[in-house]
Design a protein around this motif. Structure first.
Motif, PDB file in Angstrom:
ATOM      1  N   ALA A   1       0.959  -1.189   0.022  1.00 37.16           N
ATOM      2  CA  ALA A   1      -0.227  -0.099  -0.249  1.00 37.16           C
ATOM      3  C   ALA A   1       0.804   1.291   0.037  1.00 37.16           C
ATOM      4  N   LEU A   2       1.921   1.238   0.702  1.00 39.03           N
ATOM      5  CA  LEU A   2       2.642   2.510   0.870  1.00 39.03           C
ATOM      6  C   LEU A   2       3.493   2.864  -0.498  1.00 39.03           C
ATOM      7  N   ILE A   3       4.114   1.604  -1.192  1.00 40.59           N
ATOM      8  CA  ILE A   3       4.605   1.909  -2.358  1.00 40.59           C
ATOM      9  C   ILE A   3       3.822   2.427  -3.366  1.00 40.59           C
ATOM     10  N   ASN A   4       2.567   1.676  -3.506  1.00 41.02           N
ATOM     11  CA  ASN A   4       1.402   2.191  -4.507  1.00 41.02           C
ATOM     12  C   ASN A   4       1.396   3.745  -4.248  1.00 41.02           C
ATOM     13  N   GLU A   5       1.134   4.124  -2.919  1.00 42.65           N
ATOM     14  CA  GLU A   5       0.759   5.430  -2.596  1.00 42.65           C
ATOM     15  C   GLU A   5       1.928   6.384  -3.106  1.00 42.65           C
ATOM     16  N   LEU A   6       3.143   5.876  -2.792  1.00 45.17           N
ATOM     17  CA  LEU A   6       4.397   6.850  -3.396  1.00 45.17           C
ATOM     18  C   LEU A   6       4.198   7.071  -4.662  1.00 45.17           C
ATOM     19  N   CYS A   7       4.045   5.841  -5.477  1.00 46.07           N
ATOM     20  CA  CYS A   7       4.003   5.856  -7.087  1.00 46.07           C
ATOM     21  C   CYS A   7       2.863   6.847  -7.611  1.00 46.07           C
ATOM     22  N   VAL A   8       1.689   6.756  -7.052  1.00 53.32           N
ATOM     23  CA  VAL A   8       0.459   7.648  -7.311  1.00 53.32           C
ATOM     24  C   VAL A   8       0.911   9.127  -7.157  1.00 53.32           C
ATOM     25  N   THR A   9       1.693   9.349  -6.048  1.00 56.56           N
ATOM     26  CA  THR A   9       1.872  10.744  -5.624  1.00 56.56           C
ATOM     27  C   THR A   9       3.148  11.223  -6.608  1.00 56.56           C
TER      28      THR A   9
ATOM     29  N   HIS B   1       3.022  14.625  -9.999  1.00 57.22           N
ATOM     30  CA  HIS B   1       3.878  15.656 -10.625  1.00 57.22           C
ATOM     31  C   HIS B   1       4.236  15.465 -12.237  1.00 57.22           C
ATOM     32  N   THR B   2       4.451  16.712 -12.929  1.00 52.16           N
ATOM     33  CA  THR B   2       4.511  16.584 -14.259  1.00 52.16           C
ATOM     34  C   THR B   2       6.154  16.423 -14.529  1.00 52.16           C
ATOM     35  N   HIS B   3       6.454  15.117 -15.018  1.00 48.28           N
ATOM     36  CA  HIS B   3       7.806  15.167 -15.278  1.00 48.28           C
ATOM     37  C   HIS B   3       8.002  15.641 -16.719  1.00 48.28           C
ATOM     38  N   PRO B   4       9.123  16.242 -17.084  1.00 40.03           N
ATOM     39  CA  PRO B   4       9.445  16.611 -18.323  1.00 40.03           C
ATOM     40  C   PRO B   4       9.508  15.664 -19.345  1.00 40.03           C
ATOM     41  N   SER B   5       9.811  14.245 -18.881  1.00 38.98           N
ATOM     42  CA  SER B   5       9.731  13.445 -19.960  1.00 38.98           C
ATOM     43  C   SER B   5       8.251  12.253 -20.242  1.00 38.98           C
ATOM     44  N   GLY B   6       7.407  12.906 -19.314  1.00 36.48           N
ATOM     45  CA  GLY B   6       6.074  12.289 -19.275  1.00 36.48           C
ATOM     46  C   GLY B   6       6.267  10.782 -18.826  1.00 36.48           C
TER      47      GLY B   6
ATOM     48  N   GLU C   1       5.567   3.053 -12.291  1.00 36.65           N
ATOM     49  CA  GLU C   1       4.767   1.860 -12.180  1.00 36.65           C
ATOM     50  C   GLU C   1       5.195   0.768 -11.213  1.00 36.65           C
ATOM     51  N   PHE C   2       4.327   0.361 -10.436  1.00 37.55           N
ATOM     52  CA  PHE C   2       4.403  -0.657  -9.520  1.00 37.55           C
ATOM     53  C   PHE C   2       4.009  -1.984  -9.943  1.00 37.55           C
ATOM     54  N   VAL C   3       5.133  -2.595 -10.615  1.00 39.04           N
ATOM     55  CA  VAL C   3       4.866  -3.754 -11.509  1.00 39.04           C
ATOM     56  C   VAL C   3       4.838  -5.051 -10.877  1.00 39.04           C
ATOM     57  N   GLU C   4       5.523  -5.154  -9.588  1.00 41.06           N
ATOM     58  CA  GLU C   4       5.546  -6.327  -8.828  1.00 41.06           C
ATOM     59  C   GLU C   4       5.484  -6.284  -7.713  1.00 41.06           C
ATOM     60  N   GLN C   5       4.644  -7.139  -6.741  1.00 39.54           N
ATOM     61  CA  GLN C   5       4.331  -6.984  -5.545  1.00 39.54           C
ATOM     62  C   GLN C   5       4.192  -8.515  -4.869  1.00 39.54           C
ATOM     63  N   LEU C   6       4.307  -8.586  -3.852  1.00 37.30           N
ATOM     64  CA  LEU C   6       3.902  -9.901  -2.946  1.00 37.30           C
ATOM     65  C   LEU C   6       2.586  -9.810  -2.414  1.00 37.30           C
TER      66      LEU C   6
ATOM     67  N   VAL D   1      13.365   6.098  -6.498  1.00 39.12           N
ATOM     68  CA  VAL D   1      12.481   6.575  -7.745  1.00 39.12           C
ATOM     69  C   VAL D   1      12.788   7.979  -8.092  1.00 39.12           C
ATOM     70  N   ARG D   2      12.784   8.934  -7.330  1.00 39.45           N
ATOM     71  CA  ARG D   2      13.312  10.389  -7.751  1.00 39.45           C
ATOM     72  C   ARG D   2      14.976  10.159  -8.559  1.00 39.45           C
ATOM     73  N   ASN D   3      15.717   9.675  -8.214  1.00 46.31           N
ATOM     74  CA  ASN D   3      17.045   9.490  -8.633  1.00 46.31           C
ATOM     75  C   ASN D   3      16.652   8.719 -10.001  1.00 46.31           C
TER      76      ASN D   3
END
Length: 294
Positions: free
Chosen positions: A145-153, A157-162, A166-171, A191-193
């Motif tokens: 739930a926490l990682i999904n929340e971080l991805c949504v957050t 934000h608008t990233h220049p690359s668009g 994606e949270f593609v693999e979880q237990l 993720v920011r890096n």
């Protein structure tokens, strides 16, 4: 009558050797020991000189990194402050701005405020880690739930690359006893890096179990990648792969410290021009298994 003095001389030496065999043997041992000590002293001196030279090189390198860090911090602090002051002044002095322009200015102010806040937080966390005073408040955390929340957050934000994270693999179940804020900080830093160095493609986050039941988390990107020298230094303090990109050069170092606090490890797999996968592991022992009480 002539005496063969040579025979007597040989007999005398032989007799002397036989009578003083132990003394001569001991003397020989002492000489060998002295030679060994001289060799050891010479080797030790050589090693000390090499160690001293290496220490001087490390000290010089540390000073260079610190000087580069200070110069970078001056720039990193000044840039968002100038933007905030500039856009705030325009908002205050220009009465004829339309709503769209005002919203654009406010967004710039907010984005630069976030950058400045991140910078200050990194500096504070780094100083606490150095002083061994960084606090951890461990609770039961639903990691999925926490990682999904971080991805949504991040995707808000608008990233220049668009790019979208994606949270593609979880237990099916992944609940750990960790500090929620610190765990979120680790994932967010990675993720920011990844977003900073990825102009096109994807940034994917995932989690799986290893054969020893430890947890393996990763952030994979399709960015510029890192060469071998960069991979060795990327988690060191004050290190930046590209000084043209915003950042303190402390984020990955802080991330490493947090992961190691929980007995985990951190690393990166990358090739120049082929993207990177930053990963960290956490021991199975921090899993929260009483799901019914969660």
């Amino acid at each position: 009558m002539k005496l063969n003095l040579g025979i007597f001389s040989d007999l005398g030496i032989t007799d002397f050797i036989q009578k003083n065999e132990i003394v001569l043997f001991s003397f020989g041992i002492i000489i060998l020991l002295l030679l060994a000590i001289m060799v050891i002293v010479a080797i030790s001196k050589s090693k000390r000189l090499k160690t001293l030279k290496r220490m001087n090189e490390v000290s010089e390198e540390a000073n260079q990194l610190k000087n580069a860090f200070i110069a970078n911090m001056t720039h990193e602090i000044r840039t968002p402050l100038n933007a905030i002051v500039g856009f705030t002044t325009m908002l205050a002095e220009m009465d004829d701005l339309d709503r769209e322009t005002r919203m654009t200015f406010l967004k710039e102010i907010n984005d630069n405020k976030d950058s400045l806040l991140q910078l200050v937080n990194d500096l504070l966390d780094y100083s606490k880690i150095e002083a061994n005073t960084l606090e951890y408040n461990d609770v039961e955390v639903d990691v999925n739930a926490l990682i999904n929340e971080l991805c949504v957050t991040q995707n808000l934000h608008t990233h220049p690359s668009g790019i979208q994270v994606e949270f593609v693999e979880q237990l099916p179940q992944c609940r750990l006893v960790v500090d929620r804020i610190r765990f979120a900080q680790v994932v967010s830093n990675l993720v920011r890096n990844a977003l900073k160095f990825t102009e096109s493609g994807s940034v994917k986050v995932g989690c799986r179990r290893l054969s020893n039941q430890n947890f393996y988390f990763y952030v994979a990107d399709t960015g510029c990648g890192i060469d071998e020298e960069g991979r060795r230094a990327v988690f060191e303090r004050f290190v930046k792969m590209n000084y043209n990109i915003k950042g303190t050069g402390l984020g990955l170092s802080i991330t490493k410290s947090i992961v190691e606090h929980y007995g985990g490890g951190i690393g990166v797999e990358s090739k120049k021009g082929e993207g990177s996968t930053f990963y960290f592991t956490l021991p199975a022992g921090i899993e929260y298994k009483e799901y019914g009480k969660f």
